[in-house]
Design a protein around this motif. Structure first.
Motif, mmCIF file in Angstrom:
data_model
loop_
_atom_site.group_PDB
_atom_site.id
_atom_site.type_symbol
_atom_site.label_atom_id
_atom_site.label_comp_id
_atom_site.label_asym_id
_atom_site.label_seq_id
_atom_site.Cartn_x
_atom_site.Cartn_y
_atom_site.Cartn_z
ATOM 1 N N ALA A 11 0.830 -1.207 0.000
ATOM 2 C CA ALA A 11 0.000 0.000 0.000
ATOM 3 C C ALA A 11 0.866 1.260 0.000
ATOM 4 O O ALA A 11 0.584 2.223 -0.722
ATOM 5 N N GLU A 14 2.476 1.719 -3.416
ATOM 6 C CA GLU A 14 1.563 2.174 -4.469
ATOM 7 C C GLU A 14 1.100 3.613 -4.270
ATOM 8 O O GLU A 14 0.856 4.324 -5.243
ATOM 9 N N THR A 15 0.977 4.043 -3.022
ATOM 10 C CA THR A 15 0.506 5.407 -2.762
ATOM 11 C C THR A 15 1.641 6.397 -2.565
ATOM 12 O O THR A 15 1.433 7.608 -2.666
ATOM 13 N N ARG A 20 -1.924 7.998 3.248
ATOM 14 C CA ARG A 20 -2.892 7.431 2.309
ATOM 15 C C ARG A 20 -2.890 5.908 2.370
ATOM 16 O O ARG A 20 -3.941 5.278 2.211
ATOM 17 N N ALA A 21 -1.730 5.317 2.609
ATOM 18 C CA ALA A 21 -1.659 3.860 2.728
ATOM 19 C C ALA A 21 -2.450 3.388 3.940
ATOM 20 O O ALA A 21 -3.162 2.385 3.887
ATOM 21 N N GLU A 23 -4.982 4.914 5.292
ATOM 22 C CA GLU A 23 -6.411 5.076 4.980
ATOM 23 C C GLU A 23 -6.894 3.927 4.108
ATOM 24 O O GLU A 23 -7.995 3.401 4.309
ATOM 25 N N ARG A 24 -6.086 3.519 3.125
ATOM 26 C CA ARG A 24 -6.472 2.418 2.256
ATOM 27 C C ARG A 24 -6.625 1.127 3.049
ATOM 28 O O ARG A 24 -7.523 0.314 2.756
ATOM 29 N N CYS A 25 -5.763 0.931 4.041
ATOM 30 C CA CYS A 25 -5.769 -0.314 4.824
ATOM 31 C C CYS A 25 -6.672 -0.233 6.055
ATOM 32 O O CYS A 25 -6.715 -1.184 6.857
ATOM 33 N N TYR A 26 -7.354 0.909 6.240
ATOM 34 C CA TYR A 26 -8.269 1.091 7.368
ATOM 35 C C TYR A 26 -7.557 0.868 8.705
ATOM 36 O O TYR A 26 -8.023 0.132 9.581
#
Length: 297
Positions: A11, A14-15, A20-21, A23-26
């Motif tokens: 994550a 990629e970000t 942001r990583a 946030e993507r992974c909660y």
């Protein structure tokens, strides 16, 4: 090391951003950063080069992420295969589509697929045919709808032909050729053209037809989307050659456009393509919805 640490690393890769990583992974950023730092200590290498403004993978990080993606894909595949064995298809399906797809009604296909397999997360990605074929080979896309010049085939992937089509000339309603029964490439070679970007499969279809006829044309306007191409044509700025099956429904709703058959115009073939590796349960389910038999399990 565990799969969650791998997901965190991928994550961030990629970000290029820890916030942001997270946030993507909660997950809260501090937890994600702590887990990645622990993994780096375990490996004895730095995976990321950090600064106040950016995050970049180190050489070790590049090598790790490549294998981490494979490990995560294998883990997801194991879960999906286990579910499929019990009669339930789960997992993720990434579908690639070119903007001029006409052989199938993509939204209708996705609707039928969702009705049969509601537990599969479907993601739709638009792109060029060559880009989507490359994405299938990399494993980033599972299945895709492509369009190539007649005589070309998708390379490095499994594929079946969905349809053959020929291009028509698209002109403004007030153009001198509007209403013509049929034209040839030589009759329109002096026109100003609007077309897709040079080097793309969509552009190659017309370029190859003119080259085969020994003709040179002037492409003054290049665009990546059909909507812009047709708007430029409707304004009288040029003419275009577009696949008939795709453009006819659009032209029927736009009084500013007229279509003219082309006797020796470009031809294209629409394909359905997927990986040469055994397809996932979610991919096999889509092939079944599309009525494609013979996919390797």
């Amino acid at each position: 090391m565990d799969l969650q640490q791998m997901r965190y690393v991928v994550a961030v890769a990629e970000t290029r951003n820890f916030t942001r990583a997270a946030e993507r992974c909660y997950v809260v950023q501090s937890s994600l950063s702590h887990r990645i730092a622990g993994l780096e200590r375990e490996l004895g290498v730095r995976l990321f080069a950090r600064s106040s403004r950016r995050v970049e993978l180190t050489a070790a990080g590049e090598a790790f992420v490549a294998r981490a993606r494979e490990a995560l894909a294998a883990a997801d595949r194991a879960v999906a295969e286990a579910s499929a064995a019990s009669g339930v298809v789960r997992g993720r399906l990434v579908v690639g589509v070119i903007v001029t797809t006409a052989a199938v009604d993509v939204p209708e296909v996705l609707q039928r697929y969702r009705a049969r397999h509601p537990e599969v997360r479907v993601m739709l990605r638009s792109g060029r045919s060559d880009e989507l074929a490359a994405a299938i080979r990399r494993g980033d896309v599972d299945i895709a709808f492509l369009g190539l010049p007649e005589g070309d085939q998708p390379s490095g992937v499994e594929s079946v032909v969905l349809d053959h089509d020929e291009h028509v000339l698209v002109v403004a309603a007030g153009h001198r050729l509007a209403g013509a029964a049929r034209v040839g490439l030589r009759e329109i070679a002096e026109e100003t053209f609007v077309d897709f970007v040079a080097g793309t499969p969509a552009r190659a279809q017309s370029d190859q037809a003119f080259a085969a006829a020994g003709l040179v044309r002037d492409v003054a306007y290049e665009a990546g989307v059909v909507e812009l191409i047709t708007r430029l044509v409707a304004r009288g700025l040029g003419v275009a050659l577009l696949p008939s099956a795709f453009i006819r429904p659009l032209a029927a709703r736009d009084p500013g456009l007229a279509l003219v058959p082309v006797a020796d115009g470009p031809r294209r073939v629409e394909y359905l393509a997927w990986s040469r590796f055994p397809p996932s349960p979610a991919t096999r389910a889509m092939l079944d919805v599309l009525g494609v038999a013979g996919a390797r399990a």
